[in-house]
Motif scaffolding. Structure first.
Motif, short mmCIF file in Angstrom:
data_model
loop_
_atom_site.label_atom_id
_atom_site.label_comp_id
_atom_site.label_asym_id
_atom_site.label_seq_id
_atom_site.Cartn_x
_atom_site.Cartn_y
_atom_site.Cartn_z
N ALA A 136 0.82 -1.21 0.00
CA ALA A 136 0.00 0.00 0.00
C ALA A 136 0.86 1.27 0.00
O ALA A 136 0.73 2.13 -0.88
CB ALA A 136 -0.92 -0.01 1.22
N ALA A 137 1.77 1.38 0.97
CA ALA A 137 2.56 2.61 1.09
C ALA A 137 3.47 2.82 -0.11
O ALA A 137 3.65 3.96 -0.58
CB ALA A 137 3.39 2.55 2.38
N ARG A 138 4.02 1.76 -0.64
CA ARG A 138 4.93 1.89 -1.78
C ARG A 138 4.24 2.50 -2.99
O ARG A 138 4.79 3.33 -3.69
CB ARG A 138 5.50 0.51 -2.12
N ASN A 139 2.98 2.05 -3.24
CA ASN A 139 2.24 2.60 -4.39
C ASN A 139 1.62 3.95 -4.09
O ASN A 139 1.26 4.67 -5.03
CB ASN A 139 1.15 1.60 -4.80
N ALA A 140 1.49 4.29 -2.82
CA ALA A 140 0.92 5.60 -2.48
C ALA A 140 1.98 6.68 -2.39
O ALA A 140 1.66 7.84 -2.14
CB ALA A 140 0.18 5.50 -1.14
N MET A 141 3.26 6.31 -2.63
CA MET A 141 4.35 7.27 -2.46
C MET A 141 4.53 8.22 -3.64
O MET A 141 5.19 9.25 -3.52
CB MET A 141 5.67 6.52 -2.23
N LEU A 142 3.97 7.86 -4.83
CA LEU A 142 4.25 8.66 -6.03
C LEU A 142 3.91 10.15 -5.87
O LEU A 142 4.73 11.01 -6.21
CB LEU A 142 3.53 8.06 -7.23
N PRO A 143 2.70 10.51 -5.40
CA PRO A 143 2.43 11.95 -5.21
C PRO A 143 3.40 12.61 -4.23
O PRO A 143 3.78 13.77 -4.41
CB PRO A 143 0.99 11.97 -4.67
N SER A 144 3.82 11.86 -3.20
CA SER A 144 4.77 12.44 -2.24
C SER A 144 6.13 12.66 -2.88
O SER A 144 6.83 13.63 -2.53
CB SER A 144 4.91 11.51 -1.02
N VAL A 145 6.52 11.76 -3.81
CA VAL A 145 7.80 11.96 -4.50
C VAL A 145 7.77 13.25 -5.31
O VAL A 145 8.73 14.03 -5.32
CB VAL A 145 8.09 10.75 -5.41
N THR A 146 6.64 13.49 -5.99
CA THR A 146 6.51 14.74 -6.75
C THR A 146 6.60 15.96 -5.83
O THR A 146 7.32 16.92 -6.11
CB THR A 146 5.15 14.76 -7.49
N SER A 147 5.86 15.91 -4.74
CA SER A 147 5.88 17.04 -3.80
C SER A 147 7.26 17.23 -3.19
O SER A 147 7.71 18.36 -2.99
CB SER A 147 4.85 16.79 -2.68
N PHE A 148 7.96 16.12 -2.92
CA PHE A 148 9.29 16.22 -2.34
C PHE A 148 10.25 16.91 -3.32
O PHE A 148 11.05 17.76 -2.93
CB PHE A 148 9.81 14.82 -1.99
N GLY A 149 10.17 16.52 -4.60
CA GLY A 149 11.04 17.14 -5.59
C GLY A 149 10.78 18.62 -5.73
O GLY A 149 11.71 19.43 -5.84
N MET A 150 9.50 19.00 -5.75
CA MET A 150 9.18 20.42 -5.85
C MET A 150 9.65 21.17 -4.60
O MET A 150 10.12 22.31 -4.68
CB MET A 150 7.68 20.60 -6.03
N SER A 151 9.55 20.53 -3.44
CA SER A 151 10.00 21.16 -2.20
C SER A 151 11.50 21.32 -2.17
O SER A 151 12.02 22.25 -1.53
CB SER A 151 9.54 20.34 -0.99
N LEU A 152 12.24 20.43 -2.86
CA LEU A 152 13.69 20.56 -2.91
C LEU A 152 14.09 21.91 -3.51
O LEU A 152 15.03 22.56 -3.05
CB LEU A 152 14.29 19.43 -3.76
N GLY A 153 13.36 22.31 -4.55
CA GLY A 153 13.67 23.59 -5.16
C GLY A 153 13.40 24.76 -4.24
O GLY A 153 14.09 25.78 -4.30
N PHE A 154 12.40 24.60 -3.38
CA PHE A 154 12.04 25.70 -2.48
C PHE A 154 12.89 25.72 -1.21
O PHE A 154 12.66 26.56 -0.35
CB PHE A 154 10.55 25.61 -2.12
N ILE A 155 13.84 24.78 -1.08
CA ILE A 155 14.72 24.81 0.08
C ILE A 155 15.47 26.13 0.13
O ILE A 155 15.65 26.74 1.20
CB ILE A 155 15.73 23.64 0.01
#
Length: 326
Positions: A243-262
């Motif tokens: 469950a968690a592995r397949n639910a991680m995709l939106p979080s990966v996108t958000s994490f990448g976008m947040s990297l830029g805003f660091i």
């Protein structure tokens, strides 16, 4: 490959638009930064000296298009000019001396928020209706409704001024020598990092937890989860590996976008805690009408956001091949 090239073209266009706005906006601001710089010190300039300084800072009377071409050439070659407020230091040197602290603060806060928020979201969705699901999401969303700077000021007042548990300002104790190989210095840096990083984590934690919880609830109703339960697999294994592995995709996108805003996401927190990052430096640059430094900081933030988003697009292609044909 064509998908990656399309995304690269899109980000190059966005980069051009952003640096064009970066060129125009400071020049629309009223005031003369050269006169202001010397007026603070009580010095008087001749017209010839003022003209020479304006040419040095790229603020001469040339037509706007000529200034724009010079600006583009300078940006692409890494020459951001000379800082007015930190004269005669180059802008690149000023940003280089500050950006490490910003990355440290933003990266630590982001990693803690992502790991803790996603873990809470997974547990809340898996044990839906339980204590964690009933208490933490609404509490964290409530904390997330506060602006960064408000929570930072409240934390500074309570834990810094009132209780005296944490330092009030700066990234390390004044007077000590910065030695990154020294455990004592690293401990002092971590001690100064606790309060500003905690305020950022508290504000952003609810978004990560709520996003993961909602995605996990949808994933939990999928057929392969029912099949895994029917086969008698351990619940912890189904929760984390299916469950968690397949639910991680939106979080990966958000994490990448947040990297830029660091780089630019903690500006107000840096101002409240007088933390020596680019956010604190940007405030000084705006007050001093330091156009080259403002443009350099905006350029750095824009480049970081676009580069991070482009990397996320590439990673997303690997994680979910369906986007290649989208």
């Amino acid at each position: 490959m064509s998908y990656v090239l399309k995304r690269l073209g899109f980000y190059l266009l966005a980069f051009w638009a952003s640096i064009t706005l970066n060129f125009l906006l400071p020049r629309l601001m009223p005031g003369d930064p050269v006169s202001r710089m010397f007026a603070k010190g009580g010095a008087k300039l001749t017209e010839e000296q003022a003209l020479q300084l304006q040419q040095l800072f790229g603020l001469d009377d040339r037509p706007m298009w000529q200034q724009y071409i010079s600006y583009i050439k300078s940006m692409l070659t890494g020459d951001m000019g000379v800082s007015i407020s930190r004269f005669p230091s180059p802008v690149s040197a000023v940003i280089g001396s500050q950006i490490g602290w910003t990355i440290l603060l933003g990266a630590v806060a982001l990693l803690i928020a992502v790991l803790l928020g996603n873990l809470l979201g997974i547990i809340a969705a898996w044990y839906r209706g339980g204590f964690i699901d009933s208490v933490f999401p609404p509490l964290l969303v409530f904390l997330g409704s506060f602006p960064y700077f408000w929570l930072a000021m409240a934390g500074l007042y309570v834990f810094g001024t009132g209780l005296g548990w944490f330092p009030l300002r700066h990234a390390f104790t004044a007077g000590i020598v910065a030695d990154w190989a020294s455990p004592a210095f690293l401990g002092d840096v971590a001690y100064h990092l606790v309060l500003p990083a905690s305020t950022i984590v508290l504000v952003s934690l609810g978004g990560w937890a709520l996003g993961m919880r909602n995605t996990m609830i949808s994933t939990n109703s999928e057929d392969y989860i029912v099949m895994a339960e029917a086969k008698g697999l351990k619940r912890s294994r189904i929760m984390l590996r299916y469950a968690a592995r397949n639910a991680m995709l939106p979080s990966v996108t958000s994490f990448g976008m947040s990297l830029g805003f660091i780089v630019g996401g903690s500006m107000l927190t840096e101002v409240v805690f007088a933390y020596p990052g680019v956010g604190y430096q940007l405030l000084s640059a705006v007050n001093a009408l330091d156009y080259p430094l403002m443009q350099g900081i905006f350029f750095t933030i824009t480049a970081a956001v676009l580069a991070a988003n482009f990397l996320v697009d590439i990673v997303y292609v690997r994680l979910d091949p369906r986007v290649r044909t989208a």
